[in-house]
Design an enzyme around this catalytic site. Structure first.
Site, PDB file in Angstrom:
ATOM      1  N   GLY A 106       0.802  -1.221   0.000  1.00 54.41           N
ATOM      2  CA  GLY A 106       0.000   0.000   0.000  1.00 54.41           C
ATOM      3  C   GLY A 106       0.833   1.268   0.000  1.00 54.41           C
ATOM      4  O   GLY A 106       0.314   2.356   0.287  1.00 54.41           O
ATOM      5  N   SER A 133       2.311   3.080  -2.496  1.00 56.13           N
ATOM      6  CA  SER A 133       1.935   4.098  -3.483  1.00 56.13           C
ATOM      7  C   SER A 133       0.582   4.718  -3.152  1.00 56.13           C
ATOM      8  O   SER A 133       0.385   5.931  -3.317  1.00 56.13           O
ATOM      9  CB  SER A 133       1.916   3.490  -4.887  1.00 56.13           C
ATOM     10  OG  SER A 133       3.215   3.056  -5.271  1.00 56.13           O
ATOM     11  N   SER A 138      12.529  -0.814  -1.863  1.00 55.88           N
ATOM     12  CA  SER A 138      13.845  -0.590  -1.226  1.00 55.88           C
ATOM     13  C   SER A 138      14.124  -1.647  -0.152  1.00 55.88           C
ATOM     14  O   SER A 138      14.100  -1.340   1.033  1.00 55.88           O
ATOM     15  CB  SER A 138      13.943   0.816  -0.653  1.00 55.88           C
ATOM     16  OG  SER A 138      12.823   1.191   0.114  1.00 55.88           O
TER      17      SER A 138
END
Length: 635
Positions: free
Chosen positions: A472, A474, A541
């Site tokens: 979730g 974005s 990341s």
């Protein structure tokens, strides 16, 4: 071993004086597994009468218990101290042993022969003057023999003894000896080794170790101990440039200020003018202080404290040099890298570089090439694996003083350290500074980050959203930006998928590409912060090291890690892009959470559990955090 005081024998004082003034030779034994390195060192200790009676008794008992050499003493047991070594019959750790002859004192490093422990061999070789390379006469030259020889050459050892061992098992064949010696010299010539002595030995039987063997009447060269006793080691000449890395700023009281360390090149006298690097400031030597009193001259290898006539800023890691021939200063280099970690090298991942007493942040570019130690070919590669050797560009976060490794081992040799585990991951040898490190300078500008931010009525910051695919990130980042926009704030959202359509479209999803992906985005985010923006970065990341790298690019308080904490089962249930299904079928390789790891944040500024809070409420919470921390100055 005992020291006698009988009539005609030296006194204790005479003995200690003699020992103190003997020259010291450091040498390393290396080669492949089971070539007889530990046995050779044990034999040298035994023949040099450096064993006490209780040690001999223990050796005899252990040899009988192990039973690998029949009724003979197993000299390897004197060196192979680890239980794992004895069980496996190999050397794992680097073992240092000390012994002496009438002429010289020795420190010998017994290093592992197994490829898995090549990194230990590099440790032992880093301070050695001579390398004794053992070759099992039954095996001839092996890959590990070539690898160790190449490393010896790289590390600057030029005096080589090739001890062709276990000839007793081949009836002391002159033909075998000469064939192996010829093969070795041919290989050595290709890697720049030409000062070579080949000796036929049996470490177990003692042939040609301390006395000429009657079993090799065809051999006319020196025995091993005579060579070690007489080999000349070219030390630094007085004309070599002075180098003094500062290890400690010595201030026992308000009246004394000295700089302690070990001289690694040249010599110094009171009155000499020195330059401090990297600052470039100069000062004059006032005193050379030691525990035994001041000196009029100190030379390479001595540990001293220097005081200066001028009061200037000098810190641990700075280097004092001669003004006439100072060391170089740079922050980008070409270097040979010997990779020591079981995890492959990831270009772009930040690490620590330690050179002398100085530790700085560093990043490695992809290798220019790696080296095949058998053929010496230069091979194309994007990474380095355990024990591989390559040539890379290395970039530091600040300038350091240096010399090329071929000119000064101490000033050109370094290690790389993992920032997270603190493990040593590589050893390196500096070749030269890259010209761009001196030609590229930071251009001062008048409209800076503070001016940009004041115009916008906000404090610039990076909100770094991290979490699994489908967590979730974005969605929440988009909601946060909508709220910031409604408040009249200046922001920009860097989304992982969007960036891969342009800036990072050349990158895949391997670990190395993921590292480069985050490095580029971090640099872009830094530029946007300089423009005074609030930057929202939404990327999986997966690695802590890269998130830490992004944090360290910014000033304190400008980086906020937002961990969108969604269990993988829930993320897989949502699977908005169908990626988990593809990964489970094997159609999508290196997918985070399936066959590529995700390292959860340890101390995020904000943690959002999407199983207990809605995306809208999560966005409200993040904006409230920005208000509470003064990012929205007028809110």
């Amino acid at each position: 071993m005992s020291i006698s005081n009988d009539l005609g024998a030296p006194s204790i004082e005479q003995y200690l004086h003699t020992q103190a003034h003997k020259s010291l030779l450091r040498f390393i034994t290396c080669g492949s597994v089971d070539d007889g390195k530990s046995t050779l060192i044990g034999r040298l200790l035994y023949e040099s009468k450096m064993l006490f009676e209780d040690q001999l008794a223990t050796l005899a008992a252990d040899s009988k218990s192990v039973g690998t050499q029949g009724d003979d003493l197993d000299f390897a047991l004197l060196v192979d101290g680890l239980s794992a070594e004895r069980e496996q019959g190999i050397t794992i750790d680097v073992a240092y042993r000390f012994f002496a002859t009438e002429k010289r004192k020795f420190i010998v490093a017994d290093t592992p022969g197994h490829e898995q422990y090549t990194r230990n061999m590099v440790t032992g070789a880093s301070t050695a003057d001579v390398a004794v390379i053992l070759i099992d006469a039954r095996q001839g030259l092996l890959t590990q023999t070539r690898r160790h020889s190449y490393l010896v050459s790289l590390l600057g050892i030029r005096k080589i003894v090739v001890a062709i061992n276990k000839l007793d098992m081949l009836d002391y064949s002159q033909e075998v000896f000469e064939r192996i010696a010829h093969d070795y010299r041919a290989f050595a010539q290709r890697i720049g080794l030409d000062d070579i002595v080949c000796i036929p030995i049996s470490a177990l039987r003692g042939d040609n170790i301390t006395t000429p063997s009657t079993n090799t009447p065809w051999y006319r060269g020196p025995v091993l101990i005579d060579y070690l006793d007489s080999v000349s080691i070219a030390g630094d000449m007085p004309t070599d440039p002075f180098r003094f890395p500062v290890q400690w700023v010595n201030r026992p009281n308000s009246e004394f200020r000295g700089y302690s360390g070990r001289i690694v090149g040249g010599s110094v006298r009171p009155g000499d003018r020195l330059r401090v690097l990297p600052s470039g400031k100069e000062a004059t030597v006032a005193r050379i202080v030691t525990q035994d009193g001041d000196l009029d001259l100190a030379s390479n290898g001595q540990s001293v404290t220097l005081t200066l006539n001028e009061q200037i800023d000098i810190s641990r890691g700075d280097v004092l040099c001669s003004t006439s021939d100072p060391a170089g200063v740079a922050d980008q280099f070409e270097a040979t890298i010997i990779w020591m970690s079981e995890e492959e090298m990831l270009a772009g991942r930040p690490c620590l570089l330690k050179i002398g007493a100085k530790t700085v942040s560093a990043t490695l570019a992809p290798p220019k090439y790696k080296i095949n130690v058998n053929t010496l070919e230069h091979l194309a590669s994007k990474t380095l694996e355990l024990n591989e050797i390559g040539v890379c560009t290395i970039t530091l976060d600040q300038p350091i003083s240096f010399d090329a490794y071929t000119q000064n081992r101490d000033m050109g040799g370094f290690i790389l350290i993992d920032r997270i585990s603190n493990n040593t991951i590589a050893a390196g040898l500096l070749h030269f500074a890259l010209r761009r490190s001196q030609n590229i300078h930071w251009q001062a500008i008048e409209i800076d980050k503070r001016a940009h931010a004041a115009l916008k009525g906000q404090r610039p910051a990076v909100l770094w959203f991290t979490g699994l695919s489908g967590a979730g990130k974005s969605t929440i980042a988009n909601l946060v930006e909508k709220k910031l926009h409604a408040l009249g704030r200046h922001s920009y959202l860097l989304d992982g998928d969007n960036v891969r359509h342009g800036l990072n479209k050349d990158l895949g999803f391997t670990d190395a590409d993921r590292v480069e992906n985050i490095r580029r985005v971090s640099e872009v985010a830094k530029l946007m912060v300089d423009a005074g923006l609030i930057v929202l970065v939404s990327f999986i990341s997966p690695f802590r090291a890269e998130r830490q790298m992004a944090r360290e690019l910014l000033d304190r308080g400008e980086f906020c890690e937002v961990f969108i904490d969604t269990p993988i089962a829930e993320a897989e249930r949502r699977d908005p892009k169908g990626l988990y299904k593809k990964a489970r079928r094997g159609d999508l390789k290196n997918f985070t959470g399936i066959d590529s790891p995700y390292e959860t944040p340890e101390h995020p500024e904000i943690r959002i559990d999407t199983t207990t809070i809605s995306s809208e409420d999560a966005a409200e919470r993040i904006v409230a955090h920005l208000v509470a921390n003064g990012v929205l100055l007028q809110a």
